[in-house]
Design a protein around this motif. Sequence first.
Motif, PDB file in Angstrom:
ATOM      1  N   TRP A 179       0.838  -1.207   0.000  1.00  0.00           N
ATOM      2  CA  TRP A 179       0.000   0.000   0.000  1.00  0.00           C
ATOM      3  C   TRP A 179       0.874   1.258   0.000  1.00  0.00           C
ATOM      4  CZ3 TRP A 179      -5.559   0.279   1.140  1.00  0.00           C
ATOM      5  CH2 TRP A 179      -6.024   1.573   1.370  1.00  0.00           C
ATOM      6  N   CYS A 210       1.692   4.055  -3.091  1.00  0.00           N
ATOM      7  CA  CYS A 210       1.418   5.492  -2.931  1.00  0.00           C
ATOM      8  C   CYS A 210       2.681   6.335  -3.103  1.00  0.00           C
ATOM      9  CB  CYS A 210       0.776   5.761  -1.577  1.00  0.00           C
ATOM     10  SG  CYS A 210      -0.883   5.047  -1.431  1.00  0.00           S
ATOM     11  N   PHE A 230       6.924   2.877   7.020  1.00  0.00           N
ATOM     12  CA  PHE A 230       5.775   2.289   6.314  1.00  0.00           C
ATOM     13  C   PHE A 230       6.144   1.210   5.301  1.00  0.00           C
ATOM     14  CE2 PHE A 230       4.858   6.799   7.297  1.00  0.00           C
ATOM     15  CZ  PHE A 230       3.909   6.587   8.285  1.00  0.00           C
ATOM     16  N   TYR A 254       0.007   2.344   6.886  1.00  0.00           N
ATOM     17  CA  TYR A 254      -0.120   3.683   6.329  1.00  0.00           C
ATOM     18  C   TYR A 254      -1.306   4.388   6.990  1.00  0.00           C
ATOM     19  CZ  TYR A 254       1.651   6.731   2.698  1.00  0.00           C
ATOM     20  OH  TYR A 254       2.293   7.744   2.041  1.00  0.00           O
ATOM     21  N   PRO A 255      -1.233   5.716   7.144  1.00  0.00           N
ATOM     22  CA  PRO A 255      -2.303   6.412   7.892  1.00  0.00           C
ATOM     23  C   PRO A 255      -3.717   6.133   7.384  1.00  0.00           C
ATOM     24  CG  PRO A 255      -0.440   7.881   7.567  1.00  0.00           C
ATOM     25  CD  PRO A 255      -0.135   6.640   6.779  1.00  0.00           C
ATOM     26  N   ASN A 256      -3.853   5.914   6.064  1.00  0.00           N
ATOM     27  CA  ASN A 256      -5.213   5.666   5.548  1.00  0.00           C
ATOM     28  C   ASN A 256      -5.437   4.197   5.191  1.00  0.00           C
ATOM     29  OD1 ASN A 256      -3.705   5.514   3.193  1.00  0.00           O
ATOM     30  ND2 ASN A 256      -5.150   6.693   1.956  1.00  0.00           N
ATOM     31  N   SER A 308      -8.843   2.542   5.393  1.00  0.00           N
ATOM     32  CA  SER A 308      -9.907   2.985   4.482  1.00  0.00           C
ATOM     33  C   SER A 308     -10.506   1.846   3.666  1.00  0.00           C
ATOM     34  CB  SER A 308      -9.372   4.032   3.505  1.00  0.00           C
ATOM     35  OG  SER A 308      -8.996   5.189   4.186  1.00  0.00           O
ATOM     36  N   HIS A 309      -9.726   0.791   3.435  1.00  0.00           N
ATOM     37  CA  HIS A 309     -10.257  -0.317   2.626  1.00  0.00           C
ATOM     38  C   HIS A 309     -10.869  -1.417   3.496  1.00  0.00           C
ATOM     39  CE1 HIS A 309      -6.706  -2.498   3.895  1.00  0.00           C
ATOM     40  NE2 HIS A 309      -7.086  -3.556   3.223  1.00  0.00           N
ATOM     41  N   LYS A 357     -13.004  10.660   1.748  1.00  0.00           N
ATOM     42  CA  LYS A 357     -12.652   9.910   2.950  1.00  0.00           C
ATOM     43  C   LYS A 357     -12.024  10.867   3.964  1.00  0.00           C
ATOM     44  CE  LYS A 357     -13.084   5.346   1.882  1.00  0.00           C
ATOM     45  NZ  LYS A 357     -13.619   5.410   0.519  1.00  0.00           N
ATOM     46  N   THR A 358     -12.487  10.757   5.197  1.00  0.00           N
ATOM     47  CA  THR A 358     -11.865  11.471   6.303  1.00  0.00           C
ATOM     48  C   THR A 358     -11.300  10.433   7.251  1.00  0.00           C
ATOM     49  OG1 THR A 358     -13.535  13.203   6.127  1.00  0.00           O
ATOM     50  CG2 THR A 358     -12.242  13.141   8.162  1.00  0.00           C
ATOM     51  N   VAL A 359     -10.011  10.523   7.522  1.00  0.00           N
ATOM     52  CA  VAL A 359      -9.372   9.524   8.375  1.00  0.00           C
ATOM     53  C   VAL A 359      -8.792  10.209   9.610  1.00  0.00           C
ATOM     54  CG1 VAL A 359      -7.665   7.672   8.513  1.00  0.00           C
ATOM     55  CG2 VAL A 359      -8.730   8.212   6.307  1.00  0.00           C
ATOM     56  N   ASP A 360      -9.255   9.788  10.772  1.00  0.00           N
ATOM     57  CA  ASP A 360      -8.633  10.212  12.029  1.00  0.00           C
ATOM     58  C   ASP A 360      -7.656   9.128  12.442  1.00  0.00           C
ATOM     59  OD1 ASP A 360      -9.833  12.767  13.066  1.00  0.00           O
ATOM     60  OD2 ASP A 360     -11.662  11.638  12.655  1.00  0.00           O
ATOM     61  N   CYS A 361      -6.382   9.506  12.553  1.00  0.00           N
ATOM     62  CA  CYS A 361      -5.335   8.546  12.884  1.00  0.00           C
ATOM     63  C   CYS A 361      -5.063   8.690  14.382  1.00  0.00           C
ATOM     64  CB  CYS A 361      -4.072   8.837  12.084  1.00  0.00           C
ATOM     65  SG  CYS A 361      -4.381   9.129  10.322  1.00  0.00           S
TER      66      CYS A 361
END
Lengths: 153, 220, 150
Positions: free
Chosen positions: A40, A44, A51, A62-64, A67-68, A92-96
């Motif tokens: 992943w 990217c 990572f 990875y931070p996102n 998402s999958h 997509k909004t991702v809170d890490c």
Amino acid sequence: MNDDRPAATQADLPAIRERWVGVEFDVATFEMEPGRMVAWATACGDTDPRFIDPTHPDFQAYPNFTSHCTTHRVLPDEFPKIGPGFGIDGGKTVDCLGPIRAGDVLTGAATIADIYDKTGRSGTMVFIVQRMTYHNQRGEHVSTVDWKMIRQL
Amino acid sequence: MILDLHTHSVKSDDGRAKVENYCKWIQKKQLPLDGFVLTEHRQFDADSDYRELEDRYGLVILKASEVETEYGHVLIYGVNDDLVNSFDFADVTNPLPMVLEAADRCGAFAAPCHPGRKNVGLFAHYLTKGAVDGVHTVEVLNGGSIPGEDELSVTRAAEFGYRGFGGSDSHIVSRIGYCATEFDDDIEDVDGLLNALRGGSFRPISLRGLADDRENGDQP
Amino acid sequence: MTSPEPTSSDPASSGYGVTFDQIELGDELPVEHPDVSLERVKLWCDAADQHFPRFLDHEAARAEGLPGALVPGIMNQGFLLALLHRWAPSATVRKIDTVFRGQMVIETELTITGAVTDTDEDERTVEVDLTVVGPDGRTGVIGTAILAFE
């Protein structure tokens, strides 16, 4: 899967919103595999060893990456039919919230966070916001992902 | 005096800009903006009070709305309680004549935005449904337009005799000021803006080169 | 169509490898052109287990009414994260929030940008605007991120 039910109309949206916003409808577990984590980040274009190097002491997803990690059901079984097909991804909004390590087993819970309509260049669209919250095997909340699904009316 | 008449903050569903960050950006980049108008989607933000930010940054910050009609999106300046109670701001199928009439009756000023845009622009609907009486002013420069849309807006606005203004339609901080409106009058508040818009002494301007070197966007 | 190699030894001139103390409101991040070759997109699809023809096959995508095979939205978000990591390697991304506004086609030249819109000295965080722009100047993705520094 074919869905022969009649599609919802704009007039149905207030009732759909009232019925479904806030409903948690599915839970699933996801094992964090180092091979996928590396692929992943590499895809990217990242070169940070945190990572892409599983031997790095701080190796993490990875931070996102979450998402999958969606549950088997994208929407509840009884959710009304809105528009044709699966629609498109509106964002997509991702809170890490904490590092996700190789071998972690995340439990993801799916909730419908919001439903609203708007018009754009491609017509009238319904936005269904699916919120996934992820906890690791120690019960730590490590990630939240809001996914905006766009369905065309 | 230069105002960006079309901006969105985090109050809009697709807005990602904090209002104070707009102020900081304008100040830091020395943009020639004297202020901006927040035009949140399908609502009027009655609660937020930006007077302290206005004083701290020396900017005029006004509130308005962007509503949706069967003829595309419409900016409304001078929104008040009477207007909010006149129709459903969240409805995406409001009849344009009704919105124009309600705005007039309540002392507000309604103007279609990005009229050259497919589906959500006024002129696309004119082709299939005919022109609407009561339109007098449209946003001819929009920071989110793709090539050809603003050109169409300018041409068609001239054909119909509509006055034109500009706005960035910014949804993130760094895109404020791409387009704006230059007024001959000084404007300090909503009443001043309404008077200036009704007076017609204004013109659209593009500040893209100053605001940012990057290309413009593609708002849905 | 590759991202430039970071040259963190000279952050002032390269724009990469910055520390919190070097960051100011208004700073522009280095502009990058991510690799959106079919091979790279396939690698991502394998990692994400998302083998949809609309991402991997131009003809299949066109049959769906799309302009060509699309770069997955989440992959675009990943390009932005990679830019952030190169720009500020000592930072941790706390949040990334992206709106997918337009379709970006694979095997084209995309441009990704960023700009600092806020800094918080007490929290040692910065907020960044992000965009992905297609070869015709249309913006496919806008977003923001919050980065935290030690």
